[in-house]
Design a protein around this motif. Structure first.
Motif, PDB file in Angstrom:
ATOM      1  N   ARG A 151      27.001  -4.430  11.951  1.00  0.00           N
ATOM      2  CA  ARG A 151      27.875  -3.781  12.933  1.00  0.00           C
ATOM      3  C   ARG A 151      27.110  -2.666  13.659  1.00  0.00           C
ATOM      4  N   THR A 152      27.293  -2.616  14.980  1.00  0.00           N
ATOM      5  CA  THR A 152      26.673  -1.533  15.739  1.00  0.00           C
ATOM      6  C   THR A 152      27.351  -0.197  15.420  1.00  0.00           C
ATOM      7  N   ARG A 153      28.608  -0.236  14.976  1.00  0.00           N
ATOM      8  CA  ARG A 153      29.329   0.998  14.661  1.00  0.00           C
ATOM      9  C   ARG A 153      29.040   1.510  13.262  1.00  0.00           C
ATOM     10  N   ALA A 154      28.398   0.691  12.432  1.00  0.00           N
ATOM     11  CA  ALA A 154      28.081   1.125  11.066  1.00  0.00           C
ATOM     12  C   ALA A 154      26.689   0.631  10.681  1.00  0.00           C
ATOM     13  N   PRO A 155      25.658   1.047  11.384  1.00  0.00           N
ATOM     14  CA  PRO A 155      24.305   0.531  11.119  1.00  0.00           C
ATOM     15  C   PRO A 155      23.802   0.847   9.717  1.00  0.00           C
ATOM     16  N   HIS A 156      24.311   1.936   9.116  1.00  0.00           N
ATOM     17  CA  HIS A 156      23.865   2.288   7.759  1.00  0.00           C
ATOM     18  C   HIS A 156      24.368   1.294   6.717  1.00  0.00           C
ATOM     19  N   GLN A 157      25.314   0.427   7.100  1.00  0.00           N
ATOM     20  CA  GLN A 157      25.841  -0.580   6.176  1.00  0.00           C
ATOM     21  C   GLN A 157      25.297  -1.978   6.458  1.00  0.00           C
ATOM     22  N   ASN A 158      24.409  -2.118   7.410  1.00  0.00           N
ATOM     23  CA  ASN A 158      23.928  -3.445   7.791  1.00  0.00           C
ATOM     24  C   ASN A 158      23.320  -4.201   6.605  1.00  0.00           C
ATOM     25  N   GLY A 159      23.764  -5.448   6.459  1.00  0.00           N
ATOM     26  CA  GLY A 159      23.217  -6.321   5.430  1.00  0.00           C
ATOM     27  C   GLY A 159      23.701  -6.042   4.021  1.00  0.00           C
ATOM     28  N   LYS A 160      24.655  -5.123   3.869  1.00  0.00           N
ATOM     29  CA  LYS A 160      25.104  -4.767   2.520  1.00  0.00           C
ATOM     30  C   LYS A 160      26.301  -5.606   2.076  1.00  0.00           C
ATOM     31  N   ASN A 161      26.297  -5.950   0.808  1.00  0.00           N
ATOM     32  CA  ASN A 161      27.404  -6.686   0.192  1.00  0.00           C
ATOM     33  C   ASN A 161      28.318  -5.652  -0.474  1.00  0.00           C
ATOM     34  N   PHE A 162      29.356  -5.244   0.234  1.00  0.00           N
ATOM     35  CA  PHE A 162      30.199  -4.152  -0.244  1.00  0.00           C
ATOM     36  C   PHE A 162      30.760  -4.414  -1.635  1.00  0.00           C
ATOM     37  N   ILE A 163      31.340  -5.590  -1.829  1.00  0.00           N
ATOM     38  CA  ILE A 163      32.079  -5.825  -3.070  1.00  0.00           C
ATOM     39  C   ILE A 163      31.127  -5.895  -4.264  1.00  0.00           C
ATOM     40  N   SER A 164      29.991  -6.544  -4.092  1.00  0.00           N
ATOM     41  CA  SER A 164      29.034  -6.643  -5.198  1.00  0.00           C
ATOM     42  C   SER A 164      28.428  -5.285  -5.528  1.00  0.00           C
ATOM     43  N   GLU A 165      28.101  -4.518  -4.477  1.00  0.00           N
ATOM     44  CA  GLU A 165      27.492  -3.214  -4.717  1.00  0.00           C
ATOM     45  C   GLU A 165      28.488  -2.237  -5.333  1.00  0.00           C
ATOM     46  N   LEU A 166      29.735  -2.259  -4.880  1.00  0.00           N
ATOM     47  CA  LEU A 166      30.741  -1.375  -5.473  1.00  0.00           C
ATOM     48  C   LEU A 166      31.015  -1.765  -6.928  1.00  0.00           C
ATOM     49  N   ALA A 167      31.031  -3.069  -7.210  1.00  0.00           N
ATOM     50  CA  ALA A 167      31.214  -3.518  -8.592  1.00  0.00           C
ATOM     51  C   ALA A 167      30.069  -3.025  -9.470  1.00  0.00           C
ATOM     52  N   PHE A 168      28.839  -3.146  -8.967  1.00  0.00           N
ATOM     53  CA  PHE A 168      27.676  -2.696  -9.727  1.00  0.00           C
ATOM     54  C   PHE A 168      27.715  -1.183  -9.956  1.00  0.00           C
ATOM     55  N   ARG A 169      28.024  -0.438  -8.911  1.00  0.00           N
ATOM     56  CA  ARG A 169      27.993   1.024  -9.016  1.00  0.00           C
ATOM     57  C   ARG A 169      29.140   1.590  -9.842  1.00  0.00           C
TER      58      ARG A 169
END
Length: 263
Positions: free
Chosen positions: A71-89
């Motif tokens: 997303r151009t509005r959220a470049p810091h999140q580009n390519g991230k898997n939200f659900i997997s990363e939140l589960a891991f963290r």
């Protein structure tokens, strides 16, 4: 005689504690968190995970969850898997329900759980005339203990019209009313408490989140985020319900601690 009396008292005490333990085993306490993340535009995944860990919920319902988008509005999140990363963290288990393909990845809803999930389903909601974006219902059968389960569901209704949302609410009711386990339904309903889709469409449910406004987060003016329970009876008890004031999204999260009579 004194020894016999003391022995009888001892037996009565043991039986009383056993009865208390049995009763305690029939009541489960659950802390539920519901949060629209706004695709991570306003915060990092580390910040979201730290917030979840601090609140320490048992089950979490998430909306606007991206996977591998650019997303151009959220470049810091580009390519991230939200659900997997939140589960891991957070150290929790996870489910993901894609609703649309977006910006090279997926956009949808998710569930995090401390408890195992024995089965799950993603069901697309209807798109009657006027609907703009596909939405879904994500459900998981959560195993609280051996032989004791609930169904936990997450949704995010269309933002367009009350008529579209009412059709989606009616569909959700038809899907969930066939389930035999107790149900918790969370989500961003994009509807105020006095709307037809909430006041009438959800009338058979117990609304267990606070009536605090949830959007916009910086100066809330409306409540559109909810936690509902079914059946709406004395099997559910509200222990505590609140709306944390945090600025990680354009929504405020909602949190409710419940007890469930499992007999």
């Amino acid at each position: 005689m004194k020894k016999i009396f003391n022995f009888r008292v001892y037996i009565l005490i043991i039986l009383s504690f056993s009865a208390i333990n049995l009763l305690a085993q029939d009541k489960v306490q659950l802390k539920v968190l519901c949060y629209n993340l706004r695709f991570g535009e306003l915060a990092s995944l580390e910040e979201f995970a730290d917030f979840i860990k601090k609140e320490n919920p048992d089950i979490v319902a998430l909306q606007e969850v991206d996977v591998n988008t650019s997303r151009t509005r959220a470049p810091h999140q580009n390519g991230k898997n939200f659900i997997s990363e939140l589960a891991f963290r957070t150290g929790m288990l996870s489910l993901y329900g894609r609703t649309i393909d977006y910006a090279g990845g997926y956009y949808g809803i998710g569930i995090l759980s401390k408890y195992p999930i024995s089965q799950s389903q993603r069901i697309f909601l209807p798109m009657p005339e006027g609907a703009k974006e596909r939405r879904a219902l994500l459900t998981g059968e959560v195993e609280l203990s051996e032989g004791k389960s609930i169904t936990f569901a997450c949704t995010h209704l269309d933002y367009t019209t009350s008529e579209v949302r009412r059709a989606q609410v009616d569909f959700i009711n038809r899907q969930l009313m066939t389930i035999e386990t107790p149900i918790i339904l969370c989500g961003d309903f994009n509807a105020r408490p006095d709307s037809d889709e909430i006041a009438n469409g959800m009338k058979n449910w117990m609304q267990v989140s606070t009536m605090d406004f949830t959007i916009p987060a910086k100066s809330p003016k409306s409540k559109i985020d909810y936690i509902f329970c079914y059946p709406a009876s004395d099997v559910w008890k509200i222990v505590k319900s609140y709306t944390p004031v945090v600025q990680l999204s354009d929504h405020l999260p909602i949190i409710t601690t419940l007890t469930l009579e499992t007999n």
